[in-house]
Design a protein around this motif. Sequence first.
Motif, PDB file in Angstrom:
ATOM      1  N   ASN A 161     -57.295  -2.462 -56.933  1.00 60.70           N
ATOM      2  CA  ASN A 161     -58.516  -3.258 -56.924  1.00 60.70           C
ATOM      3  C   ASN A 161     -58.657  -3.958 -55.580  1.00 60.70           C
ATOM      4  N   ALA A 162     -59.825  -4.535 -55.359  1.00 58.18           N
ATOM      5  CA  ALA A 162     -60.103  -5.388 -54.203  1.00 58.18           C
ATOM      6  C   ALA A 162     -60.984  -6.521 -54.709  1.00 58.18           C
ATOM      7  N   THR A 163     -60.648  -7.740 -54.344  1.00 58.75           N
ATOM      8  CA  THR A 163     -61.388  -8.907 -54.821  1.00 58.75           C
ATOM      9  C   THR A 163     -61.927  -9.686 -53.614  1.00 58.75           C
ATOM     10  N   LEU A 164     -63.189 -10.016 -53.645  1.00 56.76           N
ATOM     11  CA  LEU A 164     -63.837 -10.792 -52.595  1.00 56.76           C
ATOM     12  C   LEU A 164     -63.547 -12.267 -52.826  1.00 56.76           C
ATOM     13  N   TYR A 165     -63.087 -12.959 -51.801  1.00 57.01           N
ATOM     14  CA  TYR A 165     -62.857 -14.399 -51.858  1.00 57.01           C
ATOM     15  C   TYR A 165     -63.777 -15.081 -50.852  1.00 57.01           C
ATOM     16  N   ILE A 166     -64.364 -16.209 -51.253  1.00 61.17           N
ATOM     17  CA  ILE A 166     -65.230 -17.011 -50.385  1.00 61.17           C
ATOM     18  C   ILE A 166     -64.782 -18.472 -50.509  1.00 61.17           C
ATOM     19  N   VAL A 167     -64.775 -19.177 -49.368  1.00 63.90           N
ATOM     20  CA  VAL A 167     -64.457 -20.603 -49.407  1.00 63.90           C
ATOM     21  C   VAL A 167     -65.688 -21.333 -49.932  1.00 63.90           C
ATOM     22  N   ASN A 168     -65.502 -22.074 -51.037  1.00 64.49           N
ATOM     23  CA  ASN A 168     -66.638 -22.778 -51.634  1.00 64.49           C
ATOM     24  C   ASN A 168     -66.919 -24.083 -50.882  1.00 64.49           C
ATOM     25  N   SER A 169     -67.909 -24.840 -51.341  1.00 68.57           N
ATOM     26  CA  SER A 169     -68.313 -26.066 -50.649  1.00 68.57           C
ATOM     27  C   SER A 169     -67.221 -27.121 -50.630  1.00 68.57           C
ATOM     28  N   SER A 170     -66.215 -27.031 -51.499  1.00 69.23           N
ATOM     29  CA  SER A 170     -65.097 -27.965 -51.507  1.00 69.23           C
ATOM     30  C   SER A 170     -63.967 -27.528 -50.607  1.00 69.23           C
ATOM     31  N   GLY A 171     -64.118 -26.393 -49.933  1.00 71.66           N
ATOM     32  CA  GLY A 171     -63.072 -25.895 -49.054  1.00 71.66           C
ATOM     33  C   GLY A 171     -61.976 -25.137 -49.770  1.00 71.66           C
ATOM     34  N   VAL A 172     -62.230 -24.682 -50.997  1.00 69.05           N
ATOM     35  CA  VAL A 172     -61.250 -23.953 -51.793  1.00 69.05           C
ATOM     36  C   VAL A 172     -61.646 -22.485 -51.844  1.00 69.05           C
ATOM     37  N   TRP A 173     -60.636 -21.603 -51.632  1.00 65.36           N
ATOM     38  CA  TRP A 173     -60.887 -20.146 -51.745  1.00 65.36           C
ATOM     39  C   TRP A 173     -61.160 -19.832 -53.209  1.00 65.36           C
ATOM     40  N   GLN A 174     -62.232 -19.113 -53.460  1.00 67.40           N
ATOM     41  CA  GLN A 174     -62.642 -18.788 -54.817  1.00 67.40           C
ATOM     42  C   GLN A 174     -62.932 -17.287 -54.913  1.00 67.40           C
ATOM     43  N   ALA A 175     -62.387 -16.653 -55.939  1.00 65.54           N
ATOM     44  CA  ALA A 175     -62.641 -15.226 -56.174  1.00 65.54           C
ATOM     45  C   ALA A 175     -64.041 -15.046 -56.680  1.00 65.54           C
ATOM     46  N   ASN A 176     -64.729 -14.040 -56.172  1.00 63.14           N
ATOM     47  CA  ASN A 176     -66.093 -13.745 -56.615  1.00 63.14           C
ATOM     48  C   ASN A 176     -66.166 -12.349 -57.164  1.00 63.14           C
TER      49      ASN A 176
END
Length: 176
Positions: A161-176
């Motif tokens: 698999n491959a999972t996209l991660y984005i830093v949210n507005s709180s500065g935390v990496w979040q899986a999308n």
Amino acid sequence: LADQRNYTWNVLACDSIGNCAFSASNFTFTIDAAAPSVSSSAPVQGYNSSNATIDFTFTASDGVAIRNATLFLNNAVNQSAAVALNATPQVFTVFGLPQGAYSWKVQTCDWSGNCLNTSALDLNIDSIGPSAALANPVDALNATAVSVLSATIADNFALRNATLYIVNSSGVWQAN
């Protein structure tokens, strides 16, 4: 004579006067027409490993005695050894296997030259992780909107698999 048995023999010679004598010593022989049995227990069919050292485990048994066992990797002899104990698990350890796919089997032979192979089993050595290269949007892009995020992902074996991660507005990496 029965198979899987040891026999002792001698001969009695007599002359015409009636003097008879056995040979000074007895000889022995063994009837062994049956191949040994052999089974493999590890690694199992389809085993995947990131470790380049693999223990190949098998058990051989014979009604008389096992002479040796040979490990084959991709139908080529890898190593051979005497089998010390009948019906006891034995291990061939192979160090430094390069990345790739392998087929393996063990052949055992008894002292009469009877041999038998295990069924061939497959395993994979995958010591290199997948690669990922970000593609779109380009680094440091200023845009009013981004609708597509893309990356190029590759692996030598099947990618799980491959999972996209984005830093949210709180500065935390979040899986999308």
